[in-house]
Design a protein around this motif. Structure first.
Motif, PDB file in Angstrom:
ATOM      1  N   MET A 105       0.927  -0.964   0.000  1.00 49.46           N
ATOM      2  CA  MET A 105       0.000   0.000   0.000  1.00 49.46           C
ATOM      3  C   MET A 105       1.008   1.048   0.000  1.00 49.46           C
ATOM      4  O   MET A 105       2.057   0.662   0.069  1.00 49.46           O
ATOM      5  N   ALA A 106       1.572   2.000   0.080  1.00 46.47           N
ATOM      6  CA  ALA A 106       2.203   2.970  -0.632  1.00 46.47           C
ATOM      7  C   ALA A 106       2.912   2.230  -1.631  1.00 46.47           C
ATOM      8  O   ALA A 106       3.989   2.032  -1.563  1.00 46.47           O
ATOM      9  N   ALA A 107       2.031   0.741  -2.001  1.00 49.07           N
ATOM     10  CA  ALA A 107       0.821   1.420  -2.124  1.00 49.07           C
ATOM     11  C   ALA A 107       0.948   1.935  -0.936  1.00 49.07           C
ATOM     12  O   ALA A 107       1.725   1.800  -0.429  1.00 49.07           O
ATOM     13  N   VAL A 160       5.838  -2.165   3.776  1.00 47.63           N
ATOM     14  CA  VAL A 160       4.532  -2.795   3.566  1.00 47.63           C
ATOM     15  C   VAL A 160       4.447  -3.357   2.151  1.00 47.63           C
ATOM     16  O   VAL A 160       3.952  -4.461   1.933  1.00 47.63           O
ATOM     17  N   HIS A 161       4.966  -2.596   1.180  1.00 46.42           N
ATOM     18  CA  HIS A 161       5.035  -3.137  -0.184  1.00 46.42           C
ATOM     19  C   HIS A 161       5.773  -4.476  -0.178  1.00 46.42           C
ATOM     20  O   HIS A 161       5.326  -5.458  -0.776  1.00 46.42           O
ATOM     21  N   ARG A 162       6.889  -4.488   0.485  1.00 47.23           N
ATOM     22  CA  ARG A 162       7.705  -5.717   0.487  1.00 47.23           C
ATOM     23  C   ARG A 162       6.938  -6.868   1.126  1.00 47.23           C
ATOM     24  O   ARG A 162       6.972  -8.000   0.636  1.00 47.23           O
ATOM     25  N   PRO A 216       9.356   1.166  -8.384  1.00 48.12           N
ATOM     26  CA  PRO A 216       8.607   2.245  -9.048  1.00 48.12           C
ATOM     27  C   PRO A 216       8.503   3.518  -8.196  1.00 48.12           C
ATOM     28  O   PRO A 216       8.462   4.620  -8.750  1.00 48.12           O
ATOM     29  N   ASP A 217       8.477   3.379  -6.878  1.00 46.52           N
ATOM     30  CA  ASP A 217       8.468   4.590  -6.044  1.00 46.52           C
ATOM     31  C   ASP A 217       9.809   5.316  -6.131  1.00 46.52           C
ATOM     32  O   ASP A 217       9.867   6.544  -6.047  1.00 46.52           O
ATOM     33  N   LEU A 218      10.878   4.574  -6.303  1.00 51.53           N
ATOM     34  CA  LEU A 218      12.196   5.216  -6.429  1.00 51.53           C
ATOM     35  C   LEU A 218      12.329   5.887  -7.791  1.00 51.53           C
ATOM     36  O   LEU A 218      13.015   6.900  -7.925  1.00 51.53           O
ATOM     37  N   TRP A 219      11.662   5.329  -8.787  1.00 50.38           N
ATOM     38  CA  TRP A 219      11.697   5.972 -10.109  1.00 50.38           C
ATOM     39  C   TRP A 219      11.060   7.357 -10.039  1.00 50.38           C
ATOM     40  O   TRP A 219      11.443   8.252 -10.778  1.00 50.38           O
ATOM     41  N   ARG A 220      10.069   7.515  -9.160  1.00 50.72           N
ATOM     42  CA  ARG A 220       9.451   8.832  -8.987  1.00 50.72           C
ATOM     43  C   ARG A 220      10.475   9.814  -8.444  1.00 50.72           C
ATOM     44  O   ARG A 220      10.542  10.966  -8.857  1.00 50.72           O
ATOM     45  N   VAL A 221      11.272   9.346  -7.507  1.00 48.35           N
ATOM     46  CA  VAL A 221      12.253  10.224  -6.867  1.00 48.35           C
ATOM     47  C   VAL A 221      13.258  10.759  -7.893  1.00 48.35           C
ATOM     48  O   VAL A 221      13.636  11.923  -7.852  1.00 48.35           O
ATOM     49  N   ASN A 270       1.788   7.291 -12.852  1.00 48.21           N
ATOM     50  CA  ASN A 270       1.612   5.848 -13.024  1.00 48.21           C
ATOM     51  C   ASN A 270       1.114   5.168 -11.755  1.00 48.21           C
ATOM     52  O   ASN A 270       0.768   3.991 -11.780  1.00 48.21           O
ATOM     53  N   HIS A 271       1.089   5.900 -10.649  1.00 49.90           N
ATOM     54  CA  HIS A 271       0.796   5.277  -9.361  1.00 49.90           C
ATOM     55  C   HIS A 271      -0.629   5.493  -8.879  1.00 49.90           C
ATOM     56  O   HIS A 271      -0.970   5.071  -7.777  1.00 49.90           O
ATOM     57  N   PHE A 272      -1.447   6.177  -9.646  1.00 54.33           N
ATOM     58  CA  PHE A 272      -2.815   6.436  -9.174  1.00 54.33           C
ATOM     59  C   PHE A 272      -3.752   6.653 -10.358  1.00 54.33           C
ATOM     60  O   PHE A 272      -3.317   6.885 -11.498  1.00 54.33           O
ATOM     61  N   SER A 295       3.838  -6.098  -9.025  1.00 57.42           N
ATOM     62  CA  SER A 295       3.264  -6.180  -7.670  1.00 57.42           C
ATOM     63  C   SER A 295       3.098  -4.777  -7.090  1.00 57.42           C
ATOM     64  O   SER A 295       2.100  -4.485  -6.431  1.00 57.42           O
ATOM     65  N   HIS A 296       4.042  -3.903  -7.359  1.00 55.05           N
ATOM     66  CA  HIS A 296       3.961  -2.544  -6.825  1.00 55.05           C
ATOM     67  C   HIS A 296       2.687  -1.837  -7.305  1.00 55.05           C
ATOM     68  O   HIS A 296       1.940  -1.261  -6.508  1.00 55.05           O
ATOM     69  N   TYR A 297       2.469  -1.886  -8.603  1.00 55.76           N
ATOM     70  CA  TYR A 297       1.317  -1.154  -9.143  1.00 55.76           C
ATOM     71  C   TYR A 297      -0.009  -1.764  -8.670  1.00 55.76           C
ATOM     72  O   TYR A 297      -0.971  -1.044  -8.405  1.00 55.76           O
ATOM     73  N   GLU A 332      -0.482  -3.297  -5.852  1.00 54.39           N
ATOM     74  CA  GLU A 332      -0.619  -2.904  -4.444  1.00 54.39           C
ATOM     75  C   GLU A 332      -1.078  -1.447  -4.334  1.00 54.39           C
ATOM     76  O   GLU A 332      -1.931  -1.114  -3.508  1.00 54.39           O
ATOM     77  N   ASP A 333      -0.535  -0.575  -5.182  1.00 51.66           N
ATOM     78  CA  ASP A 333      -0.983   0.821  -5.192  1.00 51.66           C
ATOM     79  C   ASP A 333      -2.498   0.908  -5.459  1.00 51.66           C
ATOM     80  O   ASP A 333      -3.203   1.702  -4.842  1.00 51.66           O
ATOM     81  N   ALA A 334      -2.964   0.100  -6.391  1.00 51.86           N
ATOM     82  CA  ALA A 334      -4.387   0.163  -6.762  1.00 51.86           C
ATOM     83  C   ALA A 334      -5.295  -0.243  -5.602  1.00 51.86           C
ATOM     84  O   ALA A 334      -6.471   0.143  -5.559  1.00 51.86           O
ATOM     85  N   PHE A 336      -6.591   5.592  -1.156  1.00 53.49           N
ATOM     86  CA  PHE A 336      -6.261   6.991  -1.458  1.00 53.49           C
ATOM     87  C   PHE A 336      -5.495   7.159  -2.774  1.00 53.49           C
ATOM     88  O   PHE A 336      -5.187   8.284  -3.158  1.00 53.49           O
ATOM     89  N   HIS A 337      -5.212   6.058  -3.460  1.00 59.48           N
ATOM     90  CA  HIS A 337      -4.631   6.148  -4.803  1.00 59.48           C
ATOM     91  C   HIS A 337      -5.716   6.211  -5.874  1.00 59.48           C
ATOM     92  O   HIS A 337      -5.422   6.161  -7.056  1.00 59.48           O
ATOM     93  N   ALA A 338      -6.987   6.317  -5.415  1.00 63.15           N
ATOM     94  CA  ALA A 338      -8.101   6.280  -6.369  1.00 63.15           C
ATOM     95  C   ALA A 338      -8.967   7.531  -6.330  1.00 63.15           C
ATOM     96  O   ALA A 338      -9.985   7.588  -7.004  1.00 63.15           O
TER      97      ALA A 338
HETATM   98 ZN   LIG Z   1       3.605   3.634  -5.830  1.00 64.48          ZN
END
Ligand SMILES: [Zn+2]
Length: 306
Positions: A1-3, A33-35, A67-72, A85-87, A162-164, A166-168, A172-174
């Motif tokens: 969940m961060a997701a 939590v993602h892990r 994917p969260d690190l790609w945002r950074v 891509n995350h929401f 799995s990351h994406y 989990e985000d879905a 709050f990603h919706a």
């Molecule tokens: Zn994400």
């Protein structure tokens, strides 16, 4: 969940500055939590394909946060920067629930809303589908035995997919009100997905992973997002009740938040792991149910080099 990671949508500059000030953020609970969800999903795979992924379990789990690190680092793909891509703020598209009028096709979605709004509201289902397609190809290639790196690609793609997924599952990603900023509840994104989990991880009761049929992956992503949107109000209500009479987000606040939000939190964590495992099985079926060797036997290189 961060997701399940704070979905701040801060500028990358802000994120980098934050990381420099608080380096531990890179290893925060949101990522943990993602892990944990990805690990649960791998453990829940059926016996005929589990050994292939178990052989690189640590690798897949570790990379589920990539994917969260790609945002950074502001990594850009064909559709643009990584952030959207995350929401998918499906309630921001001026369509009635259950959002059946939201085009599932990317071209139709852009044609209806314009590229700027399409990107602003998010691209999660389409990004996830892009990765899913790559996974089907990599699994098919693994079964054919060529190219030699196909098994490694397949495992990495499972980590990213799995990351994406989990985000879905993170409600709050919706929604437009992704951090409670529209209802005077700023910070609820992180309080729900991070601190609430961190404080209660030993007592949360998660349902066992079950493999559910996914006949169309993008439909599965949309269904997940539509359900996420429907769960937001109950969390906001729990937050509002929990803060009454308090100045701080203290122990009593989080106990009250848990009392109100526990069912949703446990359901979405459970559904997340089930969703990831089910998507991996669906990709494998779509790839023609190839045999997946637990470990790749590398072809020895030619003695003496080229
Ligand atoms: Zn994400």
């Amino acid at each position: 969940m961060a997701a399940w990671r704070p979905h701040t949508r801060a500028s990358a500059g802000c994120v980098v500055a934050l990381l420099l000030l608080v380096p531990v953020s890179l290893d925060g609970w949101g990522m943990e939590v993602h892990r944990q969800i990805t690990a649960r999903a791998i453990d829940g795979l059926p016996a005929d394909i589990r050994p292939f992924f178990e052989a690189q379990r640590g690798f897949i789990v570790a990379h589920s946060v990539d994917p969260d690190l790609w945002r950074v680092v502001e990594l850009r793909g064909e559709l643009g920067p990584e952030e959207p891509n995350h929401f998918l703020d499906i309630d921001g598209l001026d369509e009635p629930r259950p959002f059946t009028n939201v085009p599932r096709d990317w071209t139709a979605y852009v044609a209806k809303h314009g590229i700027d709004k399409a990107n602003r509201m998010g691209r999660l289902p389409w990004r996830a589908e892009e990765i899913y397609r790559k996974l089907v190809t990599a699994l098919r290639d693994t079964g054919r035995g060529t190219p030699a790196y196909a098994p490694d690609n397949a495992r990495y793609l499972v980590a990213v997919l799995s990351h994406y997924i989990e985000d879905a599952h993170q409600p709050f990603h919706a929604v437009l009100n992704y951090d409670g900023q529209l209802t005077g509840q700023r910070g609820i994104h992180s309080r729900f997905e991070t601190e609430l989990v961190l404080r209660n991880v030993s007592t949360l009761k998660l349902a066992p992973v079950t493999i559910k049929p996914i006949t169309d992956f993008k439909t599965f992503m949309f269904d997940t997002i539509v359900e996420s949107e429907s769960l937001v109000e109950s969390i906001l209500v729990a937050d509002r009740k929990a803060i009454v009479g308090r100045e701080l987000y203290d122990d009593a606040y989080f106990a009250a938040l848990l009392a109100g939000a526990r069912p949703v939190l446990e359901k979405r964590l459970s559904d997340s792991a089930t969703g990831v495992a089910s998507a991996v099985v669906a990709a494998w079926i779509e790839a023609g149910r190839p045999a997946l060797p637990p470990s790749r036997v590398r072809t020895p290189g030619r003695i003496g080099g080229l």
